[in-house]
Write a protein that holds these residues in place. Structure first.
Motif, PDB file in Angstrom:
ATOM      1  N   ILE A  25       0.970  -1.269  -0.091  1.00  0.00           N
ATOM      2  CA  ILE A  25      -0.080   0.231  -0.237  1.00  0.00           C
ATOM      3  C   ILE A  25       0.805   1.157   0.019  1.00  0.00           C
ATOM      4  CG2 ILE A  25      -1.894   1.232   1.214  1.00  0.00           C
ATOM      5  CD1 ILE A  25      -2.615  -1.434  -0.034  1.00  0.00           C
ATOM      6  N   MET A  26       0.453   2.075  -0.692  1.00  0.00           N
ATOM      7  CA  MET A  26       1.311   3.382  -1.068  1.00  0.00           C
ATOM      8  C   MET A  26       0.740   4.565   0.264  1.00  0.00           C
ATOM      9  SD  MET A  26       3.491   2.678  -3.201  1.00  0.00           S
ATOM     10  CE  MET A  26       4.085   4.548  -3.288  1.00  0.00           C
ATOM     11  N   TRP A  27       1.414   4.988   0.914  1.00  0.00           N
ATOM     12  CA  TRP A  27       1.242   5.972   1.827  1.00  0.00           C
ATOM     13  C   TRP A  27       1.701   7.247   1.367  1.00  0.00           C
ATOM     14  CZ3 TRP A  27      -2.055   4.925   6.021  1.00  0.00           C
ATOM     15  CH2 TRP A  27      -2.325   3.454   6.316  1.00  0.00           C
ATOM     16  N   PHE A  28       1.073   8.315   1.806  1.00  0.00           N
ATOM     17  CA  PHE A  28       1.472   9.531   1.444  1.00  0.00           C
ATOM     18  C   PHE A  28       1.241  10.746   2.539  1.00  0.00           C
ATOM     19  CE2 PHE A  28       0.176   7.732  -2.374  1.00  0.00           C
ATOM     20  CZ  PHE A  28       0.744   7.952  -3.400  1.00  0.00           C
ATOM     21  N   ALA A  29       2.355  11.385   3.063  1.00  0.00           N
ATOM     22  CA  ALA A  29       2.236  12.379   3.958  1.00  0.00           C
ATOM     23  C   ALA A  29       1.873  13.781   3.239  1.00  0.00           C
ATOM     24  CB  ALA A  29       3.581  12.470   4.667  1.00  0.00           C
ATOM     25  N   SER A  30       1.225  14.192   3.838  1.00  0.00           N
ATOM     26  CA  SER A  30       0.397  15.717   2.827  1.00  0.00           C
ATOM     27  C   SER A  30       0.774  16.706   3.808  1.00  0.00           C
ATOM     28  CB  SER A  30      -0.937  15.358   2.611  1.00  0.00           C
ATOM     29  OG  SER A  30      -1.439  16.637   1.865  1.00  0.00           O
ATOM     30  N   PHE A  31       1.467  17.947   3.395  1.00  0.00           N
ATOM     31  CA  PHE A  31       1.431  19.203   4.281  1.00  0.00           C
ATOM     32  C   PHE A  31       0.250  19.965   3.897  1.00  0.00           C
ATOM     33  CE2 PHE A  31       3.105  23.276   5.340  1.00  0.00           C
ATOM     34  CZ  PHE A  31       3.550  23.151   6.381  1.00  0.00           C
ATOM     35  N   GLY A  32      -1.024  19.891   4.585  1.00  0.00           N
ATOM     36  CA  GLY A  32      -1.974  20.250   4.462  1.00  0.00           C
ATOM     37  C   GLY A  32      -3.254  19.358   4.205  1.00  0.00           C
ATOM     38  N   GLY A  33      -2.869  18.245   3.993  1.00  0.00           N
ATOM     39  CA  GLY A  33      -4.104  17.167   3.638  1.00  0.00           C
ATOM     40  C   GLY A  33      -3.986  16.041   4.489  1.00  0.00           C
ATOM     41  N   GLY A  34      -2.982  15.858   5.523  1.00  0.00           N
ATOM     42  CA  GLY A  34      -2.967  14.850   6.498  1.00  0.00           C
ATOM     43  C   GLY A  34      -2.233  13.716   5.853  1.00  0.00           C
ATOM     44  N   LEU A  35      -2.622  12.411   6.262  1.00  0.00           N
ATOM     45  CA  LEU A  35      -2.202  11.057   5.714  1.00  0.00           C
ATOM     46  C   LEU A  35      -3.237  10.328   4.928  1.00  0.00           C
ATOM     47  CD1 LEU A  35      -0.030   8.892   6.383  1.00  0.00           C
ATOM     48  CD2 LEU A  35      -1.196   8.134   8.110  1.00  0.00           C
ATOM     49  N   PHE A  36      -2.627   9.988   3.893  1.00  0.00           N
ATOM     50  CA  PHE A  36      -3.646   9.029   3.146  1.00  0.00           C
ATOM     51  C   PHE A  36      -3.041   8.153   2.316  1.00  0.00           C
ATOM     52  CE2 PHE A  36      -2.107  12.411   0.060  1.00  0.00           C
ATOM     53  CZ  PHE A  36      -2.090  11.831  -0.912  1.00  0.00           C
ATOM     54  N   ASN A  37      -3.687   6.706   1.803  1.00  0.00           N
ATOM     55  CA  ASN A  37      -3.016   5.737   1.109  1.00  0.00           C
ATOM     56  C   ASN A  37      -3.910   5.603  -0.122  1.00  0.00           C
ATOM     57  OD1 ASN A  37      -5.362   4.065   1.553  1.00  0.00           O
ATOM     58  ND2 ASN A  37      -4.349   3.391   3.430  1.00  0.00           N
ATOM     59  N   ILE A  38      -3.218   4.586  -0.977  1.00  0.00           N
ATOM     60  CA  ILE A  38      -3.754   4.349  -2.206  1.00  0.00           C
ATOM     61  C   ILE A  38      -3.548   2.897  -2.518  1.00  0.00           C
ATOM     62  CG2 ILE A  38      -1.994   5.595  -3.383  1.00  0.00           C
ATOM     63  CD1 ILE A  38      -3.806   5.743  -5.732  1.00  0.00           C
ATOM     64  N   SER A  39      -4.552   2.128  -2.963  1.00  0.00           N
ATOM     65  CA  SER A  39      -4.095   0.612  -3.530  1.00  0.00           C
ATOM     66  C   SER A  39      -3.294   0.701  -4.687  1.00  0.00           C
ATOM     67  CB  SER A  39      -5.577  -0.055  -3.604  1.00  0.00           C
ATOM     68  OG  SER A  39      -5.087  -1.248  -3.882  1.00  0.00           O
ATOM     69  N   THR A  40      -2.549  -0.560  -4.546  1.00  0.00           N
ATOM     70  CA  THR A  40      -1.614  -0.668  -5.780  1.00  0.00           C
ATOM     71  C   THR A  40      -2.396  -1.133  -7.019  1.00  0.00           C
ATOM     72  OG1 THR A  40      -1.561  -3.313  -4.951  1.00  0.00           O
ATOM     73  CG2 THR A  40       0.301  -1.320  -4.324  1.00  0.00           C
ATOM     74  N   SER A  41      -3.724  -1.312  -6.967  1.00  0.00           N
ATOM     75  CA  SER A  41      -4.466  -1.730  -8.065  1.00  0.00           C
ATOM     76  C   SER A  41      -4.301  -0.360  -8.760  1.00  0.00           C
ATOM     77  CB  SER A  41      -6.032  -1.911  -7.647  1.00  0.00           C
ATOM     78  OG  SER A  41      -6.675  -0.762  -7.075  1.00  0.00           O
ATOM     79  N   PHE A  42      -4.031   0.781  -8.644  1.00  0.00           N
ATOM     80  CA  PHE A  42      -3.765   1.701  -9.316  1.00  0.00           C
ATOM     81  C   PHE A  42      -2.831   1.345 -10.601  1.00  0.00           C
ATOM     82  CE2 PHE A  42      -1.243   5.661 -10.430  1.00  0.00           C
ATOM     83  CZ  PHE A  42      -2.188   6.481 -10.858  1.00  0.00           C
ATOM     84  N   TYR A  43      -1.919   0.608 -10.223  1.00  0.00           N
ATOM     85  CA  TYR A  43      -0.830   0.331 -11.337  1.00  0.00           C
ATOM     86  C   TYR A  43      -1.322  -0.566 -12.357  1.00  0.00           C
ATOM     87  CZ  TYR A  43       2.204   2.463  -7.932  1.00  0.00           C
ATOM     88  OH  TYR A  43       3.174   2.976  -6.970  1.00  0.00           O
ATOM     89  N   LEU A  44      -2.606  -1.181 -12.203  1.00  0.00           N
ATOM     90  CA  LEU A  44      -3.213  -2.169 -12.942  1.00  0.00           C
ATOM     91  C   LEU A  44      -4.162  -1.369 -13.858  1.00  0.00           C
ATOM     92  CD1 LEU A  44      -3.918  -5.054 -10.422  1.00  0.00           C
ATOM     93  CD2 LEU A  44      -1.722  -4.676 -11.975  1.00  0.00           C
ATOM     94  N   GLY A  45      -4.437  -0.081 -13.745  1.00  0.00           N
ATOM     95  CA  GLY A  45      -5.261   0.633 -14.794  1.00  0.00           C
ATOM     96  C   GLY A  45      -6.576   0.760 -14.158  1.00  0.00           C
TER      97      GLY A  45
END
Length: 819
Positions: free
Chosen positions: A21-41
């Motif tokens: 799972i990809m995790w992102f630290a955002s300066f202004g948006g907090g913390l969020f993640n995105i599933s690796t299914s994103f790479y599969l289109g």
């Protein structure tokens, strides 16, 4: 970004955990993640954790790292957060946990092989082992500190809502007037109170907790009566939530209007109202019975007058017909002719009185309809009123007629307005003595026309003014001529004015005279839709006043085409192109198209063959098998070009078929040609129906009806036979025809309009006039006899409508034929 909440956020750090799972630290948006299914289109599914959804303590995330146990460690601007991925909970380590008041840097966290974390700041770095860090489990107590009513402190008193201190109170009882109150609270953790978070809710009023951050007051206004439980909880100084609820019971007393005594009063009031309503209903029922009896008596009177009028019309006709014949063909001296004309005029006057009673009967049975035409109102009123000049001269009454309209035209029914003027003037002469005056004036007022009849008669008593227009109300005792009346003259005047949507009023003073005033509106927009608007060639509508009428008539003549096509693009294209010449309806399949056909009855149908639910073949069969729709032309659109498919289209009754792809110009031309052929067929069919022949035995006109080969032929044959059978009935209406044919008004009107291009009433009139022409050709009857034989009671109306159809008056038609 356009589909997320990150449009105004900056990504500070990116980390992929052990699960991919990809995790992102955002300066202004907090913390969020995105599933690796994103790479599969696939469409990415973002999951957010921030201060707004209370799953992450800060929106200023700078760095992110995962420890050996699967916890995510996120560095914010002034704290370090331990985030549990499984249950989305967070533990915050800030100043109170031993960190100095420093600013952390972006992407300044690293994990060593030993599991140690090193976090960089603006003045150094921190190092720690995640599995060795533990937060305090201190659970603070929550206390209530203040209670306020209308933003004012409530001190504990004996007669107050607060008997003891708020924190020592378990229940507060408030009246319905104490509707605005506030409760302050605090958590007893003195290490760093500024970091304590609070949440509260009011049971039986709120379902969810109100997370209010560091706010320490809860306010409520206008609570309904009932029992509530105020709950408040908090975190400790390190931001950890505990179930340390503090509960306060609050009771809101009802107002007097919500107590049991009040409800008892409500019940008594309702019972009183019901009793009054029942009493009124009983009184109303008695009055209704009395009115019904009076109405039945009035109906009997009117029926008696009607029967007498019918009986008198026959001898009057036998008097009038020979008289007209003598006046037209007799060799008379001038003096004899003048005397016979006086007899003729008075005979017509008697016929008018008879027709007046019959007209009133029609009005009462809702069978009277207007036939309005554009008329110079002033000239017409002068002509109608001039008939009373001789009476005024004989009785020495100053009779004046004033026309101030400057030739203004209004849409009126001449026959009925003539009756209105006749009754008003008859009434005026009846109550006006010799030497007095009667003035008839016509003037304009803000576009309206006002007809005013003013007399210097005896006047009307005040107690009679309110019932002067009621049926069978007479003023015989005040009449100077001592003439008895039927009591329906002024009532008929009121009914005629109402049919024209005119306003009639009367003012009178005993001993001085009376003034009757009728105000007519311009144009025809205010008239009922059932009114017939007659437009003569020599009297075309004024462009400024009647443009709307012509536009409506023009729109009615534009054919309506229904397009049935399941392909949305093709259907939209056909509608957009054909709408320039036709009124368009559309349907996505045959089933919907069939429903729209029954509802709208279009003039033409263009349908595809291959469609879901109901194809074009099935739809065409339904149209041809249904009596209401069998006349509608149909063009089928098909992609099949074989001869068998073409033959099938023609066998089921389609007027034409067009193979795809096709030319829009060709389709438009075929529609226009078929409609033109339809119009020619309508004219021929109408002429065949109205064509008459003379019976050698009876010497009467009989229609030649086409051989009843179809359902339409059978319907028209029945219609013509019924009209011929009741030709001499002047009271024949469309409702009588509908009862005979067992059809609805809309059904019959649509069918007749499609078959012969006329409405049912127009077709009845055409049939009468065709019979009149045949009778004139036979030469055995005079014009008055012919008028009554075809069911028309007014010779002027007969002459006017005859001229509209044949271009000449009945007399001119007779002379042209050499009869």
């Amino acid at each position: 970004p356009e589909n997320t909440d990150l449009v105004n956020s900056s990504i500070s750090d990116i980390y992929q955990d052990k699960d991919g799972i990809m995790w992102f630290a955002s300066f202004g948006g907090g913390l969020f993640n995105i599933s690796t299914s994103f790479y599969l289109g696939e469409t990415p599914d973002f999951i957010f954790y921030n201060r707004e959804n209370k799953k992450f303590p800060s929106d200023l995330a700078l760095s992110i790292q995962e420890d050996n146990r699967g916890f995510m460690w996120v560095v914010t601007e002034d704290a370090i957060v331990k985030f549990n991925k499984k249950d989305a909970t967070a533990e915050t380590f800030g100043k109170i946990s031993g960190l100095d008041q420093v600013g952390f840097s972006e992407k300044a966290i690293v994990k060593r092989q030993s599991g140690e974390f090193i976090v960089g700041t603006s003045s150094g770095f921190y190092s720690f082992y995640p599995d060795r860090i533990k937060q305090t489990e201190y659970k603070p107590n929550v206390v209530l500190t203040r209670f306020l009513l209308f933003n004012k402190d409530v001190e504990p008193e004996a007669n107050s809502s607060l008997q003891a201190s708020i924190n020592a109170t378990k229940e507060i009882v408030l009246t319905h007037k104490e509707s605005v109150f506030s409760i302050e609270y605090a958590a007893l953790d003195y290490r760093n109170p500024a970091y304590i978070q609070y949440a509260y809710k009011l049971d039986n009023f709120e379902e969810n907790w109100n997370y209010v951050g560091t706010q320490r007051v809860a306010s409520y206004t206008n609570l309904p009566k009932g029992t509530y439980y105020f709950r408040v909880r908090s975190t400790n100084s390190e931001g950890i939530w505990f179930n340390n609820d503090r509960v306060l019971k609050i009771t809101i007393l009802p107002s007097f209007w919500e107590t049991g005594w009040a409800y008892l009063l409500y019940v008594l009031a309702v019972l009183t109202v019901i009793g009054v309503v029942i009493t009124i209903f009983i009184v109303f029922y008695r009055l209704r019975s009395r009115m019904q009896l009076e109405q039945e008596m009035a109906t009997m009177k009117l029926q008696f007058f009607t029967d007498v009028s019918h009986e008198l019309r026959t001898p009057l006709t036998l008097i009038n017909a020979p008289l007209e014949n003598v006046l037209e063909n007799g060799n008379l001296t001038k003096q004899d002719k003048e005397q016979l004309e006086v007899v003729h005029n008075n005979t017509n006057r008697m016929l008018r009185l008879m027709n007046q009673i019959l007209d009133f009967r029609k009005i009462q049975s809702n069978k009277m309809r207007l036939r309005v035409e554009k008329t110079k109102l002033g000239d017409f009123i002068v002509t109608c009123s001039a008939n009373f000049s001789k009476i005024a001269e004989n009785r020495n009454i100053d009779f004046r007629i004033e026309d101030n309209t400057n030739g203004a035209c209004f849409w009126i029914d001449k026959d009925k307005i003539d009756t209105l003027i006749f009754n008003l003037l008859s009434n005026a002469f009846k109550f006006t003595d010799a030497g007095k005056s009667i003035i008839v004036s016509v003037s304009l007022d803000n576009g309206d026309a006002i007809i005013r009849v003013k007399d210097e008669g005896c006047g009307i008593p005040k107690d009679k003014l309110s019932v002067i227009f009621d049926r069978f109300t007479t003023g015989y005792s005040l009449s100077l001529t001592k003439q008895t009346g039927t009591g329906i003259g002024l009532s008929l005047v009121k009914e005629i004015a109402d049919l024209h949507k005119a306003i009639i009023s009367v003012s009178s003073e005993e001993g001085i005279g009376s003034v009757f005033e009728v105000r007519f509106k311009p144009g025809v927009a205010h008239l009922e839709e059932s009114s017939d608007v007659i437009i003569c060639d020599e009297e075309l509508p004024d462009e400024n006043k009647e443009q709307e009428i012509l536009s409506m008539e023009k729109n009615r003549e534009i054919p309506t085409v229904l397009v049935i096509e399941d392909n949305d693009e093709l259907r939209s294209f056909l509608v957009s192109v054909l709408s320039k010449k036709f009124n368009l309806l559309e349907a996505p399949n045959g089933e919907v198209g069939w429903e729209r056909t029954l509802q709208e009855m279009p003039d033409f149908v263009i349908t595809d063959i291959m469609m879901p639910e109901l194809d074009g073949i099935g739809y065409t069969r339904r149209v041809r098998e249904n009596e209401r729709t069998s006349h509608i032309p149909i063009i089928l659109l098909t992609a099949k070009t074989d001869m068998e498919s073409k033959l099938e289209c023609l066998k089921i009754g389609a007027n034409d078929y067009i193979t795809k792809p096709f030319s829009m110009a060709y389709l438009e031309t075929r529609v226009e040609n078929i409609l033109e052929e339809r119009r020619k067929w309508q004219d021929k069919y109408k002429n065949d129906l109205l064509k008459t022949k003379t019976s050698a035995a009876q010497k009467v006109a009989e229609p030649i009806v086409p051989k009843p080969e179809t359902q339409d032929d059978i319907l028209m044959r029945k219609l013509v036979e019924y009209i011929e059978k009741h030709m001499d009935n002047s009271d024949l209406t469309l409702d009588d025809v509908l009862d005979e044919l067992k059809m609805s008004r809309w059904h019959l009107t649509t069918k007749i309009k499609a078959l012969v291009g006329l409405t049912p009433n127009e077709f009845i009139r055409e049939t009468r006039l065709s019979r009149a022409a045949k009778l004139i050709d036979e030469g055995e009857y005079n014009m008055t006899q012919i008028t009554y034989m075809i069911g028309m009671t007014d010779s002027r109306y007969f002459s006017r409508t005859f001229k509209q159809k044949f271009g000449m008056t009945p007399t001119e038609y007779k002379n042209r034929k050499g009869k």
